[in-house]
Design a protein around this motif. Sequence first.
Motif, PDB file in Angstrom:
ATOM      1  N   GLY B 165      41.178  49.798  46.170  1.00 41.88           N
ATOM      2  CA  GLY B 165      40.429  50.973  45.745  1.00 41.88           C
ATOM      3  C   GLY B 165      39.722  50.792  44.412  1.00 41.88           C
ATOM      4  N   GLU B 166      39.915  49.620  43.771  1.00 48.66           N
ATOM      5  CA  GLU B 166      39.263  49.368  42.480  1.00 48.66           C
ATOM      6  C   GLU B 166      38.240  48.243  42.600  1.00 48.66           C
ATOM      7  N   ILE B 167      37.314  48.213  41.634  1.00 44.28           N
ATOM      8  CA  ILE B 167      36.291  47.168  41.607  1.00 44.28           C
ATOM      9  C   ILE B 167      36.184  46.615  40.189  1.00 44.28           C
ATOM     10  N   LEU B 168      36.150  45.297  40.079  1.00 47.27           N
ATOM     11  CA  LEU B 168      35.821  44.686  38.785  1.00 47.27           C
ATOM     12  C   LEU B 168      34.321  44.832  38.582  1.00 47.27           C
ATOM     13  N   VAL B 190      31.976  14.941  42.406  1.00 47.76           N
ATOM     14  CA  VAL B 190      31.018  15.959  41.988  1.00 47.76           C
ATOM     15  C   VAL B 190      31.210  17.226  42.818  1.00 47.76           C
ATOM     16  N   GLY B 191      31.232  18.374  42.155  1.00 48.69           N
ATOM     17  CA  GLY B 191      31.255  19.643  42.865  1.00 48.69           C
ATOM     18  C   GLY B 191      32.620  20.059  43.360  1.00 48.69           C
ATOM     19  N   ASP B 192      33.650  19.313  43.012  1.00 49.23           N
ATOM     20  CA  ASP B 192      34.971  19.640  43.544  1.00 49.23           C
ATOM     21  C   ASP B 192      35.738  20.512  42.550  1.00 49.23           C
TER      22      ASP B 192
HETATM   23  C1  LIG Z   1      32.083  24.170  48.311  1.00 49.86           C
HETATM   24  C2  LIG Z   1      32.685  25.027  47.237  1.00 49.86           C
HETATM   25  C3  LIG Z   1      33.076  24.434  46.043  1.00 49.86           C
HETATM   26  C4  LIG Z   1      33.640  25.206  45.028  1.00 49.86           C
HETATM   27  N1  LIG Z   1      33.988  24.599  43.857  1.00 49.86           N
HETATM   28  C5  LIG Z   1      34.549  25.344  42.872  1.00 49.86           C
HETATM   29  C6  LIG Z   1      34.919  24.755  41.639  1.00 49.86           C
HETATM   30  O1  LIG Z   1      34.735  23.569  41.404  1.00 49.86           O
HETATM   31  N2  LIG Z   1      35.499  25.543  40.702  1.00 49.86           N
HETATM   32  C7  LIG Z   1      35.696  26.879  40.895  1.00 49.86           C
HETATM   33  O2  LIG Z   1      36.210  27.538  40.003  1.00 49.86           O
HETATM   34  N3  LIG Z   1      35.308  27.478  42.039  1.00 49.86           N
HETATM   35  C8  LIG Z   1      34.753  26.724  43.014  1.00 49.86           C
HETATM   36  N4  LIG Z   1      34.373  27.327  44.173  1.00 49.86           N
HETATM   37  C9  LIG Z   1      34.621  28.720  44.334  1.00 49.86           C
HETATM   38  C10 LIG Z   1      33.464  29.537  43.959  1.00 49.86           C
HETATM   39  O3  LIG Z   1      33.209  29.483  42.595  1.00 49.86           O
HETATM   40  C11 LIG Z   1      33.963  30.889  44.359  1.00 49.86           C
HETATM   41  O4  LIG Z   1      34.239  30.826  45.730  1.00 49.86           O
HETATM   42  C12 LIG Z   1      33.055  31.919  44.381  1.00 49.86           C
HETATM   43  O5  LIG Z   1      32.279  31.942  43.242  1.00 49.86           O
HETATM   44  C13 LIG Z   1      33.808  33.236  44.502  1.00 49.86           C
HETATM   45  O6  LIG Z   1      32.894  34.202  44.290  1.00 49.86           O
HETATM   46  P1  LIG Z   1      32.269  34.999  45.511  1.00 49.86           P
HETATM   47  O7  LIG Z   1      31.264  35.885  44.902  1.00 49.86           O
HETATM   48  O8  LIG Z   1      31.847  34.074  46.555  1.00 49.86           O
HETATM   49  O9  LIG Z   1      33.543  35.829  45.935  1.00 49.86           O
HETATM   50  P2  LIG Z   1      34.027  36.431  47.376  1.00 49.86           P
HETATM   51  O10 LIG Z   1      34.335  35.273  48.240  1.00 49.86           O
HETATM   52  O11 LIG Z   1      32.978  37.373  47.833  1.00 49.86           O
HETATM   53  O12 LIG Z   1      35.273  37.198  46.905  1.00 49.86           O
HETATM   54  C14 LIG Z   1      36.462  36.554  46.486  1.00 49.86           C
HETATM   55  C15 LIG Z   1      37.577  37.604  46.340  1.00 49.86           C
HETATM   56  O13 LIG Z   1      37.310  38.483  45.267  1.00 49.86           O
HETATM   57  C16 LIG Z   1      37.176  39.829  45.718  1.00 49.86           C
HETATM   58  N5  LIG Z   1      36.071  40.401  44.938  1.00 49.86           N
HETATM   59  C17 LIG Z   1      34.840  39.864  44.773  1.00 49.86           C
HETATM   60  N6  LIG Z   1      34.124  40.583  43.900  1.00 49.86           N
HETATM   61  C18 LIG Z   1      34.913  41.616  43.511  1.00 49.86           C
HETATM   62  C19 LIG Z   1      34.730  42.703  42.605  1.00 49.86           C
HETATM   63  N7  LIG Z   1      33.599  42.869  41.913  1.00 49.86           N
HETATM   64  N8  LIG Z   1      35.758  43.586  42.439  1.00 49.86           N
HETATM   65  C20 LIG Z   1      36.920  43.418  43.113  1.00 49.86           C
HETATM   66  N9  LIG Z   1      37.149  42.398  43.975  1.00 49.86           N
HETATM   67  C21 LIG Z   1      36.157  41.511  44.173  1.00 49.86           C
HETATM   68  C22 LIG Z   1      36.934  39.747  47.202  1.00 49.86           C
HETATM   69  O14 LIG Z   1      37.411  40.902  47.859  1.00 49.86           O
HETATM   70  C23 LIG Z   1      37.728  38.508  47.564  1.00 49.86           C
HETATM   71  O15 LIG Z   1      39.085  38.842  47.708  1.00 49.86           O
HETATM   72  C24 LIG Z   1      33.806  26.588  45.216  1.00 49.86           C
HETATM   73  C25 LIG Z   1      33.417  27.193  46.406  1.00 49.86           C
HETATM   74  C26 LIG Z   1      32.862  26.422  47.428  1.00 49.86           C
HETATM   75  C27 LIG Z   1      32.450  27.099  48.681  1.00 49.86           C
END
Ligand SMILES: Cc1cc2nc3c(=O)[nH]c(=O)nc-3n(C[C@H](O)[C@H](O)[C@H](O)COP(=O)(O)OP(=O)(O)OC[C@H]3O[C@@H](n4cnc5c(N)ncnc54)[C@H](O)[C@@H]3O)c2cc1C
Lengths: 172, 300
Positions: B165-168, B190-192
């Motif tokens: 029920g909350e949002i960041l 890279v990218g991991d």
């Molecule tokens: C190939 C790949 C490589 C990656 N490499 C890295 C890395 O090296 N380092 C790293 O740190 N991350 C990495 N990530 C992760 C990436 O940074 C995060 O997946 C991504 O940024 C999460 O953000 P999103 O907006 O996609 O979140 P979502 O997938 O949309 O949400 C993630 C969670 O947060 C909740 N949520 C989202 N926004 C809010 C909000 N405003 N309020 C409340 N709840 C919320 C959602 O309900 C969900 O539970 C990688 C991801 C991929 C796919």
Amino acid sequence: MRQITVTVNGEAHAREVEPRLLLIHFLRDELGLTGSHWGCDTSNCGACVVWLDEVPVKSCTVLAVMADGHRVRTVEGLAVGGRLDPVQVGFSECHGLQCGFCTPGMMMTARWLLDRSPDPSPAEIREALSGQVCRCTGYENIVRSVRWAAEHGAGGHEPGEHSGAATGSVPA
Amino acid sequence: MQVPAQVEYEQAASVEHALDLLARSGPEARILAGGHSLIPMMKLRLAQPETLIDINGLSELAFLEVTGDELRIGALTRHAGLLAAAGAGEHFPILHDAERVIADPVVREWGTIGGSLCQADPSEDLSAVFAALRATMVIRHPAGIRTVPAREFFTGPYETVVAPGEILTEIRVAIRPGGGSSYQKVGRRVGDWPVGAAGAALWLDGDVISGTGIGLTAVGARHFVAAEAEEFLRGRPATEENFGRAGQIAAENCQPVSDQRGPAEYKRHLASELTTRALRAALRRAAPRRAGGQRRPGDG
Ligand SMILES: Cc1cc2nc3c(=O)[nH]c(=O)nc-3n(C[C@H](O)[C@H](O)[C@H](O)COP(=O)(O)OP(=O)(O)OC[C@H]3O[C@@H](n4cnc5c(N)ncnc54)[C@H](O)[C@@H]3O)c2cc1C
Ligand code: FES
Ligand code: FES
């Protein structure tokens, strides 16, 4: 089921889809646009990269419903008015592909890079494509292909010339 | 083929609307931001929300601004947006150090800052960064807003204080003069995700450390913080010897586990070495400003 309208390569498509349907499957299975490839299914390989509005995305990691009301550009929409994009010509000229599986995704990201940075260094090209995997070429010829495009009229492609802009159908 | 389970989907038109949808959809509803963590989890059936509430249309949450002595980052800001924001990088180089090595350029166009933090993956880079910066999280609920220090935001692996029920909505970082910061990460490729990473922020009064924040990720540090190392440094001179000791203390107080990214002992070594490197780089960046002198090339 949910009714969505997505403008793909300038043409509006209305479909009823399940919210869980991934964009890659919407494009391939619903619209028959099989140019975008479906590889790792884990957002790591980049074979599935398309543009959602102006931004590339790994289409195995977005839902089709998220594209509702938006524009998608796939490799089928890279050529404009029957004229191949310089990126496509570059891949052909420089042998930028072997099996071709990674190529559509590589070209979509390359086009995006060139729109933002028309004269990228090889290092910039490698960085832009770093989230995409090619198992065949060793990348050298991919970098050459994108450089070829940069040197041969990458700028001749007017921004907005592609996709929805031509028909003006659905706003972003 | 990985297919998510069936799910309902709603698009939020405003933050109020999103809160309303959350309230109506019950505890199994999830916010959908970039989806780059949530959708892969749904494909693996590690997450099976009943309803997704898509906030990608909420431009009111996609902002980044320096107001007075504060940096404010909207939760829907993309990684790429933060990386492109010169002002944010100037005040806090740690942000750009980290963003350069999070995922790849395509993923960075979609993943959001808020999503990364709410995901609270034990290896999330930004969790360590905002812990080091002692940021403040702003959370909206139906009755108003509440603020929570970054260090109290994470309650466990994949768990935060954000209740159903909350949002960041935003992240705030206080801008104080006389500081420097850095992020140091080791990944397999890279990218991991990190095998281990450390972020450090340092504020100086002459040669003495007046304030510091050290964040650690992927090495089992409680709340992503190296609290004992911070405690050790406060009031001590900013010397190589003290930075080395701080690294050791950080490593002694974390609980890394062996996994496919590396053995626990290697991660412990990284916790020590990367903490020391981050402190060293933070000092270099703080020093020229402190002395009013020129930055050296490479100090970045
Ligand atoms: C190939 C790949 C490589 C990656 N490499 C890295 C890395 O090296 N380092 C790293 O740190 N991350 C990495 N990530 C992760 C990436 O940074 C995060 O997946 C991504 O940024 C999460 O953000 P999103 O907006 O996609 O979140 P979502 O997938 O949309 O949400 C993630 C969670 O947060 C909740 N949520 C989202 N926004 C809010 C909000 N405003 N309020 C409340 N709840 C919320 C959602 O309900 C969900 O539970 C990688 C991801 C991929 C796919
Ligand atoms: S199939 Fe989408 S990234 Fe590999
Ligand atoms: S050409 Fe075969 S994967 Fe790239």
